[in-house]
Write a protein that holds these residues in place. Structure first.
Motif, PDB file in Angstrom:
ATOM      1  N   ASP A  94       0.839  -1.201   0.000  1.00  0.00           N
ATOM      2  CA  ASP A  94       0.000   0.000   0.000  1.00  0.00           C
ATOM      3  C   ASP A  94       0.876   1.255   0.000  1.00  0.00           C
ATOM      4  O   ASP A  94       0.574   2.246   0.659  1.00  0.00           O
ATOM      5  CB  ASP A  94      -0.933  -0.001   1.221  1.00  0.00           C
ATOM      6  CG  ASP A  94      -2.036  -1.027   1.110  1.00  0.00           C
ATOM      7  OD1 ASP A  94      -2.413  -1.377  -0.028  1.00  0.00           O
ATOM      8  OD2 ASP A  94      -2.528  -1.487   2.151  1.00  0.00           O
ATOM      9  N   ILE A  95       1.961   1.209  -0.740  1.00  0.00           N
ATOM     10  CA  ILE A  95       2.967   2.273  -0.729  1.00  0.00           C
ATOM     11  C   ILE A  95       2.384   3.617  -1.144  1.00  0.00           C
ATOM     12  O   ILE A  95       2.843   4.662  -0.686  1.00  0.00           O
ATOM     13  CB  ILE A  95       4.186   1.878  -1.602  1.00  0.00           C
ATOM     14  CG1 ILE A  95       5.412   2.695  -1.212  1.00  0.00           C
ATOM     15  CG2 ILE A  95       3.887   1.987  -3.076  1.00  0.00           C
ATOM     16  CD1 ILE A  95       5.943   2.402   0.151  1.00  0.00           C
ATOM     17  N   ALA A  96       1.364   3.613  -1.974  1.00  0.00           N
ATOM     18  CA  ALA A  96       0.765   4.881  -2.419  1.00  0.00           C
ATOM     19  C   ALA A  96       0.064   5.608  -1.269  1.00  0.00           C
ATOM     20  O   ALA A  96      -0.222   6.798  -1.373  1.00  0.00           O
ATOM     21  CB  ALA A  96      -0.212   4.622  -3.561  1.00  0.00           C
ATOM     22  N   LYS A  97      -0.185   4.906  -0.162  1.00  0.00           N
ATOM     23  CA  LYS A  97      -0.887   5.510   0.976  1.00  0.00           C
ATOM     24  C   LYS A  97       0.050   6.217   1.946  1.00  0.00           C
ATOM     25  O   LYS A  97      -0.410   6.894   2.855  1.00  0.00           O
ATOM     26  CB  LYS A  97      -1.682   4.443   1.723  1.00  0.00           C
ATOM     27  CG  LYS A  97      -2.805   3.852   0.900  1.00  0.00           C
ATOM     28  CD  LYS A  97      -3.570   2.819   1.676  1.00  0.00           C
ATOM     29  CE  LYS A  97      -4.686   2.219   0.829  1.00  0.00           C
ATOM     30  NZ  LYS A  97      -5.424   1.185   1.564  1.00  0.00           N
ATOM     31  N   VAL A  98       1.366   6.065   1.779  1.00  0.00           N
ATOM     32  CA  VAL A  98       2.306   6.725   2.684  1.00  0.00           C
ATOM     33  C   VAL A  98       2.874   7.972   2.008  1.00  0.00           C
ATOM     34  O   VAL A  98       2.734   8.162   0.805  1.00  0.00           O
ATOM     35  CB  VAL A  98       3.454   5.771   3.115  1.00  0.00           C
ATOM     36  CG1 VAL A  98       2.902   4.513   3.783  1.00  0.00           C
ATOM     37  CG2 VAL A  98       4.353   5.405   1.948  1.00  0.00           C
ATOM     38  N   SER A  99       3.521   8.799   2.797  1.00  0.00           N
ATOM     39  CA  SER A  99       4.110  10.016   2.235  1.00  0.00           C
ATOM     40  C   SER A  99       5.230   9.650   1.275  1.00  0.00           C
ATOM     41  O   SER A  99       5.807   8.561   1.357  1.00  0.00           O
ATOM     42  CB  SER A  99       4.661  10.907   3.356  1.00  0.00           C
ATOM     43  OG  SER A  99       5.819  10.317   3.921  1.00  0.00           O
ATOM     44  N   ARG A 100       5.563  10.569   0.398  1.00  0.00           N
ATOM     45  CA  ARG A 100       6.644  10.340  -0.559  1.00  0.00           C
ATOM     46  C   ARG A 100       7.963  10.103   0.182  1.00  0.00           C
ATOM     47  O   ARG A 100       8.746   9.240  -0.200  1.00  0.00           O
ATOM     48  CB  ARG A 100       6.765  11.514  -1.522  1.00  0.00           C
ATOM     49  CG  ARG A 100       7.824  11.269  -2.583  1.00  0.00           C
ATOM     50  CD  ARG A 100       7.767  12.290  -3.677  1.00  0.00           C
ATOM     51  NE  ARG A 100       6.752  11.867  -4.637  1.00  0.00           N
ATOM     52  CZ  ARG A 100       6.328  12.599  -5.652  1.00  0.00           C
ATOM     53  NH1 ARG A 100       6.826  13.797  -5.843  1.00  0.00           N
ATOM     54  NH2 ARG A 100       5.413  12.158  -6.485  1.00  0.00           N
ATOM     55  N   LEU A 101       8.219  10.847   1.252  1.00  0.00           N
ATOM     56  CA  LEU A 101       9.451  10.672   2.028  1.00  0.00           C
ATOM     57  C   LEU A 101       9.512   9.265   2.626  1.00  0.00           C
ATOM     58  O   LEU A 101      10.551   8.602   2.561  1.00  0.00           O
ATOM     59  CB  LEU A 101       9.549  11.727   3.135  1.00  0.00           C
ATOM     60  CG  LEU A 101      10.777  11.632   4.032  1.00  0.00           C
ATOM     61  CD1 LEU A 101      12.061  11.776   3.217  1.00  0.00           C
ATOM     62  CD2 LEU A 101      10.712  12.695   5.124  1.00  0.00           C
ATOM     63  N   SER A 102       8.404   8.804   3.178  1.00  0.00           N
ATOM     64  CA  SER A 102       8.366   7.443   3.733  1.00  0.00           C
ATOM     65  C   SER A 102       8.563   6.405   2.635  1.00  0.00           C
ATOM     66  O   SER A 102       9.270   5.421   2.826  1.00  0.00           O
ATOM     67  CB  SER A 102       7.044   7.197   4.454  1.00  0.00           C
ATOM     68  OG  SER A 102       6.952   7.999   5.611  1.00  0.00           O
ATOM     69  N   ALA A 103       7.949   6.631   1.473  1.00  0.00           N
ATOM     70  CA  ALA A 103       8.095   5.698   0.351  1.00  0.00           C
ATOM     71  C   ALA A 103       9.563   5.621  -0.077  1.00  0.00           C
ATOM     72  O   ALA A 103      10.083   4.529  -0.330  1.00  0.00           O
ATOM     73  CB  ALA A 103       7.211   6.128  -0.815  1.00  0.00           C
ATOM     74  N   LYS A 104      10.245   6.770  -0.131  1.00  0.00           N
ATOM     75  CA  LYS A 104      11.666   6.786  -0.501  1.00  0.00           C
ATOM     76  C   LYS A 104      12.494   5.994   0.508  1.00  0.00           C
ATOM     77  O   LYS A 104      13.375   5.220   0.136  1.00  0.00           O
ATOM     78  CB  LYS A 104      12.180   8.221  -0.598  1.00  0.00           C
ATOM     79  CG  LYS A 104      11.702   8.960  -1.818  1.00  0.00           C
ATOM     80  CD  LYS A 104      12.205  10.406  -1.816  1.00  0.00           C
ATOM     81  CE  LYS A 104      11.623  11.174  -2.980  1.00  0.00           C
ATOM     82  NZ  LYS A 104      12.034  12.582  -2.988  1.00  0.00           N
ATOM     83  N   ARG A 105      12.209   6.188   1.783  1.00  0.00           N
ATOM     84  CA  ARG A 105      12.959   5.471   2.821  1.00  0.00           C
ATOM     85  C   ARG A 105      12.721   3.967   2.732  1.00  0.00           C
ATOM     86  O   ARG A 105      13.651   3.168   2.881  1.00  0.00           O
ATOM     87  CB  ARG A 105      12.588   5.996   4.200  1.00  0.00           C
ATOM     88  CG  ARG A 105      13.149   7.369   4.462  1.00  0.00           C
ATOM     89  CD  ARG A 105      12.826   7.849   5.851  1.00  0.00           C
ATOM     90  NE  ARG A 105      13.451   9.140   6.078  1.00  0.00           N
ATOM     91  CZ  ARG A 105      12.986  10.030   6.925  1.00  0.00           C
ATOM     92  NH1 ARG A 105      11.895   9.780   7.641  1.00  0.00           N
ATOM     93  NH2 ARG A 105      13.609  11.183   7.091  1.00  0.00           N
ATOM     94  N   ILE A 106      11.496   3.585   2.490  1.00  0.00           N
ATOM     95  CA  ILE A 106      11.167   2.155   2.351  1.00  0.00           C
ATOM     96  C   ILE A 106      11.875   1.582   1.128  1.00  0.00           C
ATOM     97  O   ILE A 106      12.452   0.501   1.176  1.00  0.00           O
ATOM     98  CB  ILE A 106       9.639   1.951   2.267  1.00  0.00           C
ATOM     99  CG1 ILE A 106       8.997   2.288   3.615  1.00  0.00           C
ATOM    100  CG2 ILE A 106       9.294   0.533   1.827  1.00  0.00           C
ATOM    101  CD1 ILE A 106       7.482   2.440   3.570  1.00  0.00           C
ATOM    102  N   TYR A 107      11.841   2.325   0.035  1.00  0.00           N
ATOM    103  CA  TYR A 107      12.492   1.877  -1.199  1.00  0.00           C
ATOM    104  C   TYR A 107      13.995   1.685  -0.987  1.00  0.00           C
ATOM    105  O   TYR A 107      14.566   0.664  -1.366  1.00  0.00           O
ATOM    106  CB  TYR A 107      12.230   2.880  -2.323  1.00  0.00           C
ATOM    107  CG  TYR A 107      12.647   2.373  -3.685  1.00  0.00           C
ATOM    108  CD1 TYR A 107      11.856   1.453  -4.370  1.00  0.00           C
ATOM    109  CD2 TYR A 107      13.821   2.805  -4.285  1.00  0.00           C
ATOM    110  CE1 TYR A 107      12.231   0.979  -5.616  1.00  0.00           C
ATOM    111  CE2 TYR A 107      14.204   2.341  -5.531  1.00  0.00           C
ATOM    112  CZ  TYR A 107      13.405   1.424  -6.191  1.00  0.00           C
ATOM    113  OH  TYR A 107      13.783   0.938  -7.428  1.00  0.00           O
TER     114      TYR A 107
END
Length: 132
Positions: free
Chosen positions: A81-94
């Motif tokens: 559900d990556i689209a549901k998190v902030s862009r910064l959080s998505a970058k960190r997860i990536y």
């Protein structure tokens, strides 16, 4: 190019475009991360073999394998559900999912990748000896 190879290349391109869009990157940033992480992976995987690192870095087969491994992680990233998190959080997860040090302890090149790179390294060594 056979149909399976075309299929994989299309999957890689689709995943790349989705990641770029989610993270707000461009293709250059994506490619730089993929390359930089590949180099870091090699340095973590075989830290005491600079010649081996150089041979693998020049190996077309290694990079094809690396891109397939990258696709596996990109697919896992996109199937959350990556689209549901902030862009910064998505970058960190990536970045976490593509951590070179962690990958060096969990994925390993197959024999084909290593054999081709070893042969290239031996060929280069022989050329250096002959050309002195």
């Amino acid at each position: 190019m056979n149909s399976y190879t075309q299929h994989i290349k299309q999957r890689q391109q689709t995943a790349k475009q989705q990641v770029i869009q989610l993270l707000g990157w461009d293709e250059l940033r994506y490619a730089e991360m993929q390359y930089r992480t590949g180099r870091q992976y090699l340095q973590s995987y075989i830290p005491n073999d600079p010649e081996g690192i150089d041979a693998l870095e020049r190996s077309r087969i290694f990079w094809a394998w690396w891109k397939n491994q990258w696709l596996i992680r990109d697919t896992a990233f996109l199937n959350t559900d990556i689209a549901k998190v902030s862009r910064l959080s998505a970058k960190r997860i990536y970045e976490y999912m593509h951590n070179a040090e962690a990958l060096a302890h969990s994925i390993y090149p197959n024999g084909t990748v290593l054999d081709e790179s070893y042969a290239l390294m031996i060929d280069n060594f022989n050329k250096e000896v002959v050309n002195g």
